[in-house]
Design a protein around this motif. Sequence first.
Motif, PDB file in Angstrom:
ATOM      1  N   ALA A  90      43.607  40.806  20.651  1.00 20.73           N
ATOM      2  CA  ALA A  90      42.300  40.503  21.234  1.00 20.73           C
ATOM      3  C   ALA A  90      42.497  39.569  22.410  1.00 20.73           C
ATOM      4  O   ALA A  90      43.218  38.566  22.311  1.00 20.73           O
ATOM      5  CB  ALA A  90      41.383  39.863  20.194  1.00 20.73           C
ATOM      6  N   ASP A  91      41.874  39.908  23.529  1.00 19.66           N
ATOM      7  CA  ASP A  91      41.855  39.038  24.695  1.00 19.66           C
ATOM      8  C   ASP A  91      40.706  38.061  24.465  1.00 19.66           C
ATOM      9  O   ASP A  91      39.544  38.439  24.513  1.00 19.66           O
ATOM     10  CB  ASP A  91      41.637  39.859  25.960  1.00 19.66           C
ATOM     11  N   LEU A  92      41.023  36.817  24.185  1.00 22.50           N
ATOM     12  CA  LEU A  92      40.015  35.838  23.793  1.00 22.50           C
ATOM     13  C   LEU A  92      39.130  35.389  24.948  1.00 22.50           C
ATOM     14  O   LEU A  92      38.124  34.723  24.728  1.00 22.50           O
ATOM     15  CB  LEU A  92      40.700  34.635  23.134  1.00 22.50           C
ATOM     16  N   MET A  93      39.466  35.763  26.172  1.00 20.35           N
ATOM     17  CA  MET A  93      38.681  35.360  27.334  1.00 20.35           C
ATOM     18  C   MET A  93      37.267  35.948  27.289  1.00 20.35           C
ATOM     19  O   MET A  93      36.360  35.428  27.913  1.00 20.35           O
ATOM     20  CB  MET A  93      39.375  35.785  28.629  1.00 20.35           C
ATOM     21  N   ALA A  94      37.071  37.009  26.545  1.00 20.41           N
ATOM     22  CA  ALA A  94      35.772  37.668  26.485  1.00 20.41           C
ATOM     23  C   ALA A  94      34.774  36.930  25.600  1.00 20.41           C
ATOM     24  O   ALA A  94      33.598  37.274  25.586  1.00 20.41           O
ATOM     25  CB  ALA A  94      35.947  39.091  25.960  1.00 20.41           C
ATOM     26  N   PHE A  95      35.202  35.893  24.898  1.00 17.14           N
ATOM     27  CA  PHE A  95      34.346  35.242  23.911  1.00 17.14           C
ATOM     28  C   PHE A  95      33.758  33.914  24.362  1.00 17.14           C
ATOM     29  O   PHE A  95      33.143  33.216  23.571  1.00 17.14           O
ATOM     30  CB  PHE A  95      35.109  35.056  22.597  1.00 17.14           C
ATOM     31  N   SER A 111      41.147  62.212  35.059  1.00 15.51           N
ATOM     32  CA  SER A 111      42.244  62.593  34.160  1.00 15.51           C
ATOM     33  C   SER A 111      43.301  63.422  34.876  1.00 15.51           C
ATOM     34  O   SER A 111      44.500  63.200  34.699  1.00 15.51           O
ATOM     35  CB  SER A 111      41.702  63.381  32.972  1.00 15.51           C
ATOM     36  N   LEU A 112      42.862  64.375  35.677  1.00 17.61           N
ATOM     37  CA  LEU A 112      43.807  65.268  36.348  1.00 17.61           C
ATOM     38  C   LEU A 112      44.609  64.580  37.447  1.00 17.61           C
ATOM     39  O   LEU A 112      45.760  64.932  37.693  1.00 17.61           O
ATOM     40  CB  LEU A 112      43.065  66.476  36.924  1.00 17.61           C
ATOM     41  N   THR A 113      44.013  63.596  38.100  1.00 16.71           N
ATOM     42  CA  THR A 113      44.714  62.908  39.183  1.00 16.71           C
ATOM     43  C   THR A 113      45.501  61.702  38.700  1.00 16.71           C
ATOM     44  O   THR A 113      46.203  61.072  39.478  1.00 16.71           O
ATOM     45  CB  THR A 113      43.728  62.455  40.276  1.00 16.71           C
ATOM     46  N   GLY A 114      45.386  61.357  37.408  1.00 17.51           N
ATOM     47  CA  GLY A 114      46.123  60.218  36.865  1.00 17.51           C
ATOM     48  C   GLY A 114      45.596  58.875  37.338  1.00 17.51           C
ATOM     49  O   GLY A 114      46.336  57.888  37.382  1.00 17.51           O
ATOM     50  N   ARG A 115      44.340  58.803  37.678  1.00 14.91           N
ATOM     51  CA  ARG A 115      43.736  57.565  38.162  1.00 14.91           C
ATOM     52  C   ARG A 115      43.845  56.470  37.109  1.00 14.91           C
ATOM     53  O   ARG A 115      43.546  56.682  35.940  1.00 14.91           O
ATOM     54  CB  ARG A 115      42.281  57.810  38.527  1.00 14.91           C
ATOM     55  N   THR A 116      44.265  55.306  37.506  1.00 16.41           N
ATOM     56  CA  THR A 116      44.394  54.171  36.608  1.00 16.41           C
ATOM     57  C   THR A 116      43.009  53.646  36.253  1.00 16.41           C
ATOM     58  O   THR A 116      42.186  53.440  37.138  1.00 16.41           O
ATOM     59  CB  THR A 116      45.203  53.043  37.278  1.00 16.41           C
ATOM     60  N   PRO A 117      42.749  53.427  34.964  1.00 18.85           N
ATOM     61  CA  PRO A 117      41.443  52.880  34.585  1.00 18.85           C
ATOM     62  C   PRO A 117      41.208  51.516  35.240  1.00 18.85           C
ATOM     63  O   PRO A 117      42.113  50.686  35.299  1.00 18.85           O
ATOM     64  CB  PRO A 117      41.545  52.738  33.067  1.00 18.85           C
ATOM     65  N   SER A 118      40.006  51.297  35.715  1.00 19.11           N
ATOM     66  CA  SER A 118      39.719  50.053  36.434  1.00 19.11           C
ATOM     67  C   SER A 118      39.285  48.921  35.519  1.00 19.11           C
ATOM     68  O   SER A 118      39.246  47.772  35.944  1.00 19.11           O
ATOM     69  CB  SER A 118      38.627  50.297  37.481  1.00 19.11           C
ATOM     70  N   ALA A 119      38.980  49.206  34.270  1.00 20.11           N
ATOM     71  CA  ALA A 119      38.511  48.170  33.368  1.00 20.11           C
ATOM     72  C   ALA A 119      39.614  47.657  32.440  1.00 20.11           C
ATOM     73  O   ALA A 119      39.338  47.135  31.375  1.00 20.11           O
ATOM     74  CB  ALA A 119      37.344  48.696  32.542  1.00 20.11           C
ATOM     75  N   VAL A 120      40.851  47.789  32.835  1.00 17.83           N
ATOM     76  CA  VAL A 120      41.976  47.328  32.030  1.00 17.83           C
ATOM     77  C   VAL A 120      42.191  45.843  32.280  1.00 17.83           C
ATOM     78  O   VAL A 120      42.172  45.376  33.421  1.00 17.83           O
ATOM     79  CB  VAL A 120      43.252  48.132  32.376  1.00 17.83           C
ATOM     80  N   VAL A 121      42.400  45.102  31.191  1.00 17.86           N
ATOM     81  CA  VAL A 121      42.643  43.664  31.284  1.00 17.86           C
ATOM     82  C   VAL A 121      43.983  43.431  31.982  1.00 17.86           C
ATOM     83  O   VAL A 121      44.987  44.048  31.612  1.00 17.86           O
ATOM     84  CB  VAL A 121      42.658  43.027  29.878  1.00 17.86           C
ATOM     85  N   PRO A 122      44.021  42.556  32.986  1.00 22.06           N
ATOM     86  CA  PRO A 122      45.289  42.310  33.673  1.00 22.06           C
ATOM     87  C   PRO A 122      46.301  41.630  32.748  1.00 22.06           C
ATOM     88  O   PRO A 122      45.947  40.786  31.935  1.00 22.06           O
ATOM     89  CB  PRO A 122      44.895  41.384  34.827  1.00 22.06           C
ATOM     90  N   GLU A 123      47.541  42.036  32.889  1.00 22.86           N
ATOM     91  CA  GLU A 123      48.626  41.458  32.087  1.00 22.86           C
ATOM     92  C   GLU A 123      49.421  40.487  32.951  1.00 22.86           C
ATOM     93  O   GLU A 123      49.839  40.830  34.047  1.00 22.86           O
ATOM     94  CB  GLU A 123      49.556  42.559  31.576  1.00 22.86           C
ATOM     95  N   GLY A 124      49.614  39.297  32.463  1.00 29.30           N
ATOM     96  CA  GLY A 124      50.423  38.316  33.163  1.00 29.30           C
ATOM     97  C   GLY A 124      51.662  37.970  32.351  1.00 29.30           C
ATOM     98  O   GLY A 124      51.805  38.380  31.202  1.00 29.30           O
TER      99      GLY A 124
END
Length: 158
Positions: free
Chosen positions: A134-139, A39-52
């Motif tokens: 909803a990202d339907l790729m998860a289903f 949180s303090l270093t502003g690290r980007t979450p690694s489990a974010v769905v990529p946006e195209g």
Amino acid sequence: MTDLTPTQTIKQGEMISRAMIRAICALLIGVLALVSYASLTGRTPSAVVPEGAVVKSRMIIIEAENSGAARIFTAEGDLIADLSAKQGGFISSIDRSLRRKRGVANLTQGGPVLLTIDDLNRLKISDPQSGWSADLMAFGSGNIGAFAKLLDASTKGN
């Protein structure tokens, strides 16, 4: 007579050893330290769905029944698909999630949703009214196929 008294008594303080309590405390402190660092270093979450970039999109209206049957229309009201309970089960479950989200937000039911596919080949459904998506790729591929067909389906008339 049979003696049913326990041969060994366990004191309340001995049910969890001190070593176990120390290990749990160390784990909690470690997790807290990692989350604080991120949180303090502003690290980007690694489990974010990529946006195209959106390649194709279509506004659709889903009218689903609790049985799983569903009718899908274009935003103009033209019928795209009339699915039986077996064919429309996943689409109906997505519609139930959408109706719940709209109900919680006190929005009108039955408005159009946006179905999109991007250049990363990710299929997504989103509701402009509530902000839900909803990202339907998860289903799984079978469920993705149910919505993917709707992007290219021609109208069947009313």
